[in-house]
Design an enzyme around this catalytic site. Structure first.
Site, mmCIF file in Angstrom:
data_model
loop_
_atom_site.group_PDB
_atom_site.id
_atom_site.type_symbol
_atom_site.label_atom_id
_atom_site.label_comp_id
_atom_site.label_asym_id
_atom_site.label_seq_id
_atom_site.Cartn_x
_atom_site.Cartn_y
_atom_site.Cartn_z
ATOM 1 N N MET A 1 0.852 -1.193 0.000
ATOM 2 C CA MET A 1 0.000 0.000 0.000
ATOM 3 C C MET A 1 0.891 1.248 0.000
ATOM 4 O O MET A 1 0.444 2.330 0.353
ATOM 5 C CB MET A 1 -0.940 -0.015 1.207
ATOM 6 C CG MET A 1 -1.876 -1.241 1.172
ATOM 7 S SD MET A 1 -3.392 -1.026 2.105
ATOM 8 C CE MET A 1 -2.766 -0.854 3.753
ATOM 9 N N LEU B 1 6.806 3.042 1.643
ATOM 10 C CA LEU B 1 7.711 1.899 1.768
ATOM 11 C C LEU B 1 8.817 2.134 2.791
ATOM 12 O O LEU B 1 9.447 3.191 2.801
ATOM 13 C CB LEU B 1 8.334 1.606 0.395
ATOM 14 C CG LEU B 1 7.324 1.359 -0.726
ATOM 15 C CD1 LEU B 1 8.044 1.110 -2.041
ATOM 16 C CD2 LEU B 1 6.375 0.206 -0.402
ATOM 17 N N HIS B 2 9.038 1.139 3.632
ATOM 18 C CA HIS B 2 10.138 1.167 4.595
ATOM 19 C C HIS B 2 10.989 -0.085 4.373
ATOM 20 O O HIS B 2 10.732 -0.872 3.446
ATOM 21 C CB HIS B 2 9.604 1.258 6.025
ATOM 22 C CG HIS B 2 8.552 0.245 6.347
ATOM 23 N ND1 HIS B 2 8.796 -1.104 6.370
ATOM 24 C CD2 HIS B 2 7.229 0.381 6.624
ATOM 25 C CE1 HIS B 2 7.694 -1.760 6.675
ATOM 26 N NE2 HIS B 2 6.719 -0.881 6.820
ATOM 27 N N GLY C 1 11.087 -2.839 5.770
ATOM 28 C CA GLY C 1 10.329 -4.095 5.769
ATOM 29 C C GLY C 1 9.846 -4.425 4.359
ATOM 30 O O GLY C 1 10.005 -5.556 3.868
ATOM 31 N N HIS C 2 9.267 -3.422 3.688
ATOM 32 C CA HIS C 2 8.825 -3.649 2.300
ATOM 33 C C HIS C 2 10.032 -3.946 1.405
ATOM 34 O O HIS C 2 9.960 -4.790 0.511
ATOM 35 C CB HIS C 2 8.144 -2.395 1.727
ATOM 36 C CG HIS C 2 6.901 -1.986 2.424
ATOM 37 N ND1 HIS C 2 6.818 -0.877 3.208
ATOM 38 C CD2 HIS C 2 5.660 -2.549 2.437
ATOM 39 C CE1 HIS C 2 5.597 -0.747 3.679
ATOM 40 N NE2 HIS C 2 4.866 -1.749 3.236
ATOM 41 N N GLN D 1 -10.090 -2.963 2.843
ATOM 42 C CA GLN D 1 -9.528 -3.574 4.056
ATOM 43 C C GLN D 1 -9.498 -2.634 5.251
ATOM 44 O O GLN D 1 -8.966 -2.977 6.296
ATOM 45 C CB GLN D 1 -8.145 -4.169 3.773
ATOM 46 C CG GLN D 1 -7.035 -3.172 3.492
ATOM 47 C CD GLN D 1 -5.765 -3.880 3.027
ATOM 48 O OE1 GLN D 1 -5.666 -4.269 1.874
ATOM 49 N NE2 GLN D 1 -4.805 -4.053 3.926
ATOM 50 N N GLU E 1 6.271 -11.800 6.912
ATOM 51 C CA GLU E 1 5.840 -12.652 8.030
ATOM 52 C C GLU E 1 5.284 -11.820 9.176
ATOM 53 O O GLU E 1 4.623 -12.352 10.066
ATOM 54 C CB GLU E 1 7.022 -13.499 8.537
ATOM 55 C CG GLU E 1 7.406 -14.589 7.556
ATOM 56 C CD GLU E 1 8.459 -15.537 8.105
ATOM 57 O OE1 GLU E 1 9.029 -15.248 9.184
ATOM 58 O OE2 GLU E 1 8.721 -16.545 7.442
ATOM 59 N N LEU F 1 9.192 -3.276 11.913
ATOM 60 C CA LEU F 1 8.953 -2.100 11.069
ATOM 61 C C LEU F 1 7.518 -2.147 10.530
ATOM 62 O O LEU F 1 7.037 -3.203 10.116
ATOM 63 C CB LEU F 1 9.953 -2.058 9.917
ATOM 64 C CG LEU F 1 11.421 -1.971 10.313
ATOM 65 C CD1 LEU F 1 12.288 -1.655 9.088
ATOM 66 C CD2 LEU F 1 11.670 -0.916 11.391
ATOM 67 N N ARG G 1 2.631 2.003 10.320
ATOM 68 C CA ARG G 1 1.850 2.607 11.410
ATOM 69 C C ARG G 1 2.736 3.066 12.577
ATOM 70 O O ARG G 1 2.248 3.765 13.457
ATOM 71 C CB ARG G 1 0.764 1.654 11.868
ATOM 72 C CG ARG G 1 -0.295 1.518 10.758
ATOM 73 C CD ARG G 1 -1.557 0.839 11.188
ATOM 74 N NE ARG G 1 -2.611 1.032 10.213
ATOM 75 C CZ ARG G 1 -2.991 0.127 9.302
ATOM 76 N NH1 ARG G 1 -2.385 -1.028 9.210
ATOM 77 N NH2 ARG G 1 -3.974 0.398 8.458
HETATM 78 O O1 PAF Z 1 0.076 -6.040 3.646
HETATM 79 C C1 PAF Z 1 -0.382 -5.089 2.999
HETATM 80 O O2 PAF Z 1 0.269 -4.036 2.843
HETATM 81 C C2 PAF Z 1 -1.770 -5.194 2.373
HETATM 82 O O3 PAF Z 1 -2.624 -5.907 3.205
HETATM 83 C C3 PAF Z 1 -1.740 -5.776 0.951
HETATM 84 C C4 PAF Z 1 -1.234 -7.210 0.967
HETATM 85 C C5 PAF Z 1 -0.870 -4.924 0.058
HETATM 86 C C6 PAF Z 1 -3.156 -5.793 0.365
HETATM 87 O O4 PAF Z 1 -3.681 -4.519 0.229
#
Ligand code: PAF
Length: 282
Positions: A30, A33-34, A36-37, A61, A149, A185, A188
């Site tokens: 979403m 990005l940090h 972790g991403h 979501q 994870e 990380l 939020r």
């Molecule tokens: O983990 C997330 O950032 C979200 O739940 C995802 C998998 C991108 C779905 O919107």
């Protein structure tokens, strides 16, 4: 030399760009990005010939009163990070491209596991995640998809969805990235004040002390959960759950359990923090 990442806004343009590509990796995000991403992104770039990172803040979501409107949207900064990581495509569609305003959305309904743990306090959250992830799998046609994870329940449910719906994408789980003091990380973490940030590592420390007790042979899981909850309450968290579960089914550990996972969710000020760790064999 780093080649230029291409940002694509439409499904048609992405499909055209990926035509004939083999070894495609997808990292659904979403944005904001940090590190972790970036661990997910690096795992994909290392394993796959082509990496697509999707950036889409998925309205399905977020529950009422959650942070959908305020969720940080940082496409420029994200693009720079993805370019230096060697990503090939950013798929950043507008909302109407993913959810057609012309017809009511078809939604994925996950099994009852989606209503446990985080699902209890976030009704519909995991169905919303699964719906958008299933769409992304169909749009990208990826060979591999990478998930953190840190969101263990999400990862477990996505694996289940892929098995159940026979989606030909291999799911790769990537270990949680942590700050030096152990805090997982998360986008939020931005919501934490300085004082809350100083307290936040207590979440990970609590999981570790439960794991250590289990390693020392303590099998009184309910007692350990209660102590963990009390520690966090005392540190100023508003605890949602602290739970020792079967790592694969996320049910209470039973005779068939091969691996344990300790999971927790707790609110600290404006931030809802989640974390989990492996606790070995029962
Ligand atoms: O983990 C997330 O950032 C979200 O739940 C995802 C998998 C991108 C779905 O919107």
């Amino acid at each position: 030399m780093v080649s230029k990442v291409k940002t694509v806004r439409t499904i048609q343009a992405l499909r055209t760009a990926l035509k004939g590509a083999a070894g495609v990796g997808l990292v659904p995000t979403m944005g904001n990005l940090h590190e972790g991403h970036m661990a997910l992104v690096n795992a994909s770039v290392q394993r796959c010939a082509t990496t697509v990172v999707s950036i889409f803040v998925n309205p399905l979501q977020f529950g009422p009163g959650e942070d959908f409107d305020n969720y940080p949207r940082t496409l420029c900064a994200d693009t720079a990070k993805l370019e230096s990581a060697g990503v090939d495509f950013i798929f950043a569609p507008p909302e109407r491209e993913v959810f057609s305003p012309a017809e009511e959305a078809v939604k994925v309904t996950l099994p009852s596991l989606s209503r446990l743990l985080c699902g209890r306090s976030r009704p519909g959250h995991f169905d919303g995640v699964a719906t958008v992830v299933a769409k992304l799998f169909n749009i990208v046609g990826a060979d591999y998809a990478f998930f953190g994870e840190k969101d263990w329940q999400q990862l477990t449910l996505i694996r289940s969805m892929v098995r159940n719906l026979n989606i030909p994408t291999t799911i790769v789980g990537v270990p949680t990235e942590r700050s030096a003091d152990g805090l997982a990380l998360s986008s939020r973490n931005l919501y934490l004040s300085d004082a809350e940030r100083a307290v936040a590592p207590a979440l990970y420390q609590t999981l570790c002390s439960i794991r250590n007790a289990i390693r020392d042979g303590d099998r009184r899981y309910r007692v350990l959960e209660r102590h963990g909850r009390q520690t966090l309450d005392g540190a100023g968290f508003e605890v949602d759950y602290v739970s020792v579960r079967d790592a694969h089914t996320l049910r209470n550990p039973g005779t068939g359990t091969e691996r344990l996972r300790i999971l927790a969710a707790a609110r600290l000020g404006r931030a809802r923090l989640i974390d989990n760790i492996d606790a070995g064999a029962p």
